[in-house]
Motif scaffolding. Structure first.
Motif, PDB file in Angstrom:
ATOM      1  N   PRO A   1      -8.175  10.065   7.730  1.00 17.25           N
ATOM      2  CA  PRO A   1      -7.629  11.174   8.517  1.00 17.25           C
ATOM      3  C   PRO A   1      -8.681  12.232   8.867  1.00 17.25           C
ATOM      4  O   PRO A   1      -9.608  12.497   8.091  1.00 17.25           O
ATOM      5  CB  PRO A   1      -6.556  11.763   7.593  1.00 17.25           C
ATOM      6  N   ALA A   2      -8.471  12.845  10.022  1.00 18.78           N
ATOM      7  CA  ALA A   2      -9.454  13.808  10.538  1.00 18.78           C
ATOM      8  C   ALA A   2      -9.673  14.980   9.594  1.00 18.78           C
ATOM      9  O   ALA A   2     -10.802  15.435   9.405  1.00 18.78           O
ATOM     10  CB  ALA A   2      -8.999  14.309  11.902  1.00 18.78           C
ATOM     11  N   CYS A   3      -8.605  15.488   8.986  1.00 22.46           N
ATOM     12  CA  CYS A   3      -8.760  16.657   8.108  1.00 22.46           C
ATOM     13  C   CYS A   3      -9.589  16.307   6.878  1.00 22.46           C
ATOM     14  O   CYS A   3     -10.355  17.127   6.384  1.00 22.46           O
ATOM     15  CB  CYS A   3      -7.394  17.209   7.707  1.00 22.46           C
ATOM     16  N   VAL A   4      -9.436  15.089   6.404  1.00 23.45           N
ATOM     17  CA  VAL A   4     -10.198  14.658   5.217  1.00 23.45           C
ATOM     18  C   VAL A   4     -11.683  14.569   5.573  1.00 23.45           C
ATOM     19  O   VAL A   4     -12.552  15.032   4.829  1.00 23.45           O
ATOM     20  CB  VAL A   4      -9.674  13.300   4.698  1.00 23.45           C
ATOM     21  N   THR A   5     -11.952  13.998   6.733  1.00 27.51           N
ATOM     22  CA  THR A   5     -13.343  13.837   7.165  1.00 27.51           C
ATOM     23  C   THR A   5     -14.023  15.186   7.354  1.00 27.51           C
ATOM     24  O   THR A   5     -15.238  15.315   7.172  1.00 27.51           O
ATOM     25  CB  THR A   5     -13.379  13.060   8.501  1.00 27.51           C
ATOM     26  N   SER A   6     -13.248  16.204   7.694  1.00 29.96           N
ATOM     27  CA  SER A   6     -13.849  17.509   7.992  1.00 29.96           C
ATOM     28  C   SER A   6     -14.374  18.214   6.748  1.00 29.96           C
ATOM     29  O   SER A   6     -15.159  19.156   6.855  1.00 29.96           O
ATOM     30  CB  SER A   6     -12.823  18.406   8.700  1.00 29.96           C
ATOM     31  N   VAL A   7     -13.951  17.803   5.572  1.00 32.18           N
ATOM     32  CA  VAL A   7     -14.346  18.487   4.332  1.00 32.18           C
ATOM     33  C   VAL A   7     -15.628  17.843   3.779  1.00 32.18           C
ATOM     34  O   VAL A   7     -15.666  16.641   3.548  1.00 32.18           O
ATOM     35  CB  VAL A   7     -13.210  18.411   3.282  1.00 32.18           C
ATOM     36  N   ASN A   8     -16.653  18.668   3.583  1.00 35.46           N
ATOM     37  CA  ASN A   8     -17.954  18.141   3.147  1.00 35.46           C
ATOM     38  C   ASN A   8     -18.082  18.071   1.633  1.00 35.46           C
ATOM     39  O   ASN A   8     -19.093  18.455   1.061  1.00 35.46           O
ATOM     40  CB  ASN A   8     -19.086  19.019   3.709  1.00 35.46           C
ATOM     41  N   SER A   9     -17.035  17.655   0.974  1.00 38.91           N
ATOM     42  CA  SER A   9     -17.076  17.460  -0.478  1.00 38.91           C
ATOM     43  C   SER A   9     -15.960  16.484  -0.818  1.00 38.91           C
ATOM     44  O   SER A   9     -15.270  16.002   0.076  1.00 38.91           O
ATOM     45  CB  SER A   9     -16.846  18.794  -1.216  1.00 38.91           C
ATOM     46  N   LYS A  22       0.848  -1.194   0.000  1.00 38.60           N
ATOM     47  CA  LYS A  22       0.000   0.000   0.000  1.00 38.60           C
ATOM     48  C   LYS A  22       0.880   1.239   0.000  1.00 38.60           C
ATOM     49  O   LYS A  22       2.007   1.203   0.482  1.00 38.60           O
ATOM     50  CB  LYS A  22      -0.864   0.057   1.276  1.00 38.60           C
ATOM     51  N   ARG A  23       0.334   2.302  -0.528  1.00 40.77           N
ATOM     52  CA  ARG A  23       0.967   3.597  -0.278  1.00 40.77           C
ATOM     53  C   ARG A  23      -0.135   4.627  -0.072  1.00 40.77           C
ATOM     54  O   ARG A  23      -0.908   4.928  -0.993  1.00 40.77           O
ATOM     55  CB  ARG A  23       1.875   4.034  -1.426  1.00 40.77           C
ATOM     56  N   TRP A  24      -0.212   5.107   1.140  1.00 36.08           N
ATOM     57  CA  TRP A  24      -1.280   6.038   1.469  1.00 36.08           C
ATOM     58  C   TRP A  24      -0.972   7.416   0.901  1.00 36.08           C
ATOM     59  O   TRP A  24       0.164   7.884   0.913  1.00 36.08           O
ATOM     60  CB  TRP A  24      -1.456   6.128   2.986  1.00 36.08           C
ATOM     61  N   GLY A  25      -2.009   8.044   0.407  1.00 39.40           N
ATOM     62  CA  GLY A  25      -1.832   9.369  -0.162  1.00 39.40           C
ATOM     63  C   GLY A  25      -3.112  10.189  -0.107  1.00 39.40           C
ATOM     64  O   GLY A  25      -4.178   9.709   0.299  1.00 39.40           O
ATOM     65  N   MET A  26      -2.975  11.432  -0.495  1.00 37.07           N
ATOM     66  CA  MET A  26      -4.114  12.365  -0.544  1.00 37.07           C
ATOM     67  C   MET A  26      -4.079  13.124  -1.854  1.00 37.07           C
ATOM     68  O   MET A  26      -3.000  13.424  -2.359  1.00 37.07           O
ATOM     69  CB  MET A  26      -4.000  13.416   0.561  1.00 37.07           C
ATOM     70  N   LEU A  27      -5.252  13.407  -2.374  1.00 35.70           N
ATOM     71  CA  LEU A  27      -5.371  14.276  -3.543  1.00 35.70           C
ATOM     72  C   LEU A  27      -6.246  15.460  -3.151  1.00 35.70           C
ATOM     73  O   LEU A  27      -7.394  15.276  -2.721  1.00 35.70           O
ATOM     74  CB  LEU A  27      -5.995  13.517  -4.721  1.00 35.70           C
ATOM     75  N   ILE A  28      -5.693  16.646  -3.265  1.00 32.54           N
ATOM     76  CA  ILE A  28      -6.402  17.860  -2.850  1.00 32.54           C
ATOM     77  C   ILE A  28      -6.743  18.677  -4.088  1.00 32.54           C
ATOM     78  O   ILE A  28      -5.848  19.100  -4.825  1.00 32.54           O
ATOM     79  CB  ILE A  28      -5.524  18.679  -1.876  1.00 32.54           C
ATOM     80  N   ASP A  29      -8.042  18.857  -4.326  1.00 32.55           N
ATOM     81  CA  ASP A  29      -8.508  19.620  -5.487  1.00 32.55           C
ATOM     82  C   ASP A  29      -8.667  21.079  -5.076  1.00 32.55           C
ATOM     83  O   ASP A  29      -9.620  21.437  -4.370  1.00 32.55           O
ATOM     84  CB  ASP A  29      -9.838  19.036  -5.985  1.00 32.55           C
ATOM     85  N   ALA A  69     -13.286  17.334  -2.226  1.00 28.33           N
ATOM     86  CA  ALA A  69     -12.111  18.185  -2.498  1.00 28.33           C
ATOM     87  C   ALA A  69     -10.831  17.538  -1.977  1.00 28.33           C
ATOM     88  O   ALA A  69      -9.748  17.854  -2.470  1.00 28.33           O
ATOM     89  CB  ALA A  69     -12.303  19.557  -1.872  1.00 28.33           C
ATOM     90  N   VAL A  70     -10.942  16.688  -0.990  1.00 28.17           N
ATOM     91  CA  VAL A  70      -9.775  15.966  -0.496  1.00 28.17           C
ATOM     92  C   VAL A  70     -10.104  14.479  -0.495  1.00 28.17           C
ATOM     93  O   VAL A  70     -11.079  14.047   0.133  1.00 28.17           O
ATOM     94  CB  VAL A  70      -9.376  16.405   0.930  1.00 28.17           C
ATOM     95  N   ILE A  71      -9.323  13.726  -1.231  1.00 26.05           N
ATOM     96  CA  ILE A  71      -9.537  12.281  -1.318  1.00 26.05           C
ATOM     97  C   ILE A  71      -8.335  11.585  -0.699  1.00 26.05           C
ATOM     98  O   ILE A  71      -7.187  11.887  -1.021  1.00 26.05           O
ATOM     99  CB  ILE A  71      -9.699  11.824  -2.792  1.00 26.05           C
ATOM    100  N   PHE A  72      -8.629  10.659   0.188  1.00 28.53           N
ATOM    101  CA  PHE A  72      -7.565   9.888   0.833  1.00 28.53           C
ATOM    102  C   PHE A  72      -7.674   8.434   0.385  1.00 28.53           C
ATOM    103  O   PHE A  72      -8.770   7.908   0.203  1.00 28.53           O
ATOM    104  CB  PHE A  72      -7.717   9.962   2.361  1.00 28.53           C
ATOM    105  N   GLY A  73      -6.550   7.783   0.224  1.00 29.41           N
ATOM    106  CA  GLY A  73      -6.625   6.358  -0.098  1.00 29.41           C
ATOM    107  C   GLY A  73      -5.291   5.774  -0.489  1.00 29.41           C
ATOM    108  O   GLY A  73      -4.241   6.403  -0.359  1.00 29.41           O
ATOM    109  N   ASP A  74      -5.380   4.532  -0.970  1.00 25.62           N
ATOM    110  CA  ASP A  74      -4.194   3.771  -1.348  1.00 25.62           C
ATOM    111  C   ASP A  74      -3.851   4.070  -2.810  1.00 25.62           C
ATOM    112  O   ASP A  74      -4.587   3.702  -3.725  1.00 25.62           O
ATOM    113  CB  ASP A  74      -4.487   2.275  -1.148  1.00 25.62           C
ATOM    114  N   LEU A  75      -2.719   4.708  -2.999  1.00 26.20           N
ATOM    115  CA  LEU A  75      -2.308   5.081  -4.358  1.00 26.20           C
ATOM    116  C   LEU A  75      -2.029   3.861  -5.230  1.00 26.20           C
ATOM    117  O   LEU A  75      -2.100   3.939  -6.461  1.00 26.20           O
ATOM    118  CB  LEU A  75      -1.049   5.952  -4.287  1.00 26.20           C
TER     119      LEU A  75
END
Ligand code: SF4
Ligand code: SF4
Length: 243
Positions: A193-201, A45-52, A203-209
């Motif tokens: 992650p908490a910051c990802v959960t806080s966004v109601n769209s 796995k490699r955890w990552g985030m994509l921020i739009d 715009a931030v996607i977390f997951g396994d790259l």
């Protein structure tokens, strides 16, 4: 915490498809973080985030900062002032000189595949897990702050004062360095992650790259994305689109 940066100096666009061919370096010491972790940490796995940045509003970023502070227990230091204050996640403004377009981004540890912070740490306190999450072992950190100097993203903070009311999952201590853990204590339990959960769209996607079926992987295949300071070839786990 706001910063204004020159867009041209700050980012270089890179193809999203480069992510899939990355391999995590062998020989990395495996250190699990959350004691409740039941799933072995592997380099499959490699955890990552994509921020739009087109979708992420300033209010969203403020919410991410608050969520991070609440989750990890930083931000209520009584005696630290100015640049002494911890900043695990920052709101950064990037301006395109040609068009004048200003983008707001949330900037936290980029969880680099080739992390300079780990390279310079004399005690191995800075470390990268096999799943790409970069952490600081507070028991090994001697507070030399070489990692802070080496990090091109200004992602790390130093604790300047004695603290109380620590979170059980995030012991913080005067004289040690800290940064975004990608909320590894949650990720190891299958949570986000908490910051990802806080966004109601989305715009931030977390997951396994590495997971071809994950939302982050699928989205990266369809959008133009960028690494911040891609010229450094650190292969960051956090990616941005819309900039
Ligand atoms: S962003 Fe900085 S602290 Fe995070 S892994 Fe990269 S070099 Fe290390
Ligand atoms: S992943 Fe967790 S530690 Fe990192 S910025 Fe988000 S809330 Fe903070």
């Amino acid at each position: 915490m706001n910063k204004t940066l020159n867009r041209r100096d700050f980012i270089k666009t890179t193809s999203a498809t480069t992510i899939g061919v990355v391999t995590v370096a062998s020989g990395i010491t495996l250190t699990t973080f959350a004691s409740t972790n039941k799933v072995p940490v592997t380099n499959e796995k490699r955890w990552g985030m994509l921020i739009d940045t087109n979708k992420l509003t300033e209010a969203d970023i403020d919410g991410m900062v608050s969520a991070c502070q609440k989750e990890q227990g930083w931000g209520s230091e009584l005696h630290s002032t100015g640049s002494q204050k911890p900043g695990w996640i920052k709101k950064v403004k990037v301006k395109d000189k040609a068009t004048g377009k200003v983008s707001n981004l949330a900037l936290m540890c980029q969880h680099c595949e080739e992390p300079p912070c780990v390279d310079v740490c004399p005690t191995n306190a800075s470390m990268k897990r096999e799943d790409g999450i970069v952490l600081v072992d507070k028991h090994l950190c001697i507070g030399c702050r070489y990692c802070m100097m080496a990090c091109p993203y200004d992602a790390r903070s130093f604790v300047h004062e004695t603290l109380s009311n620590q979170k059980e999952h995030m012991p913080r201590g005067k004289g040690t360095v800290e940064s975004c853990t990608m909320c590894v204590h949650k990720v190891d339990k299958g949570e986000v992650p908490a910051c990802v959960t806080s966004v109601n769209s989305d715009a931030v996607i977390f997951g396994d790259l590495y997971d071809a079926s994950s939302k982050i992987n699928q989205t990266l295949k369809t959008v133009q994305s960028a690494q911040i300071r891609a010229d450094l070839n650190l292969n960051t786990g956090v990616r941005y689109s819309g900039i």
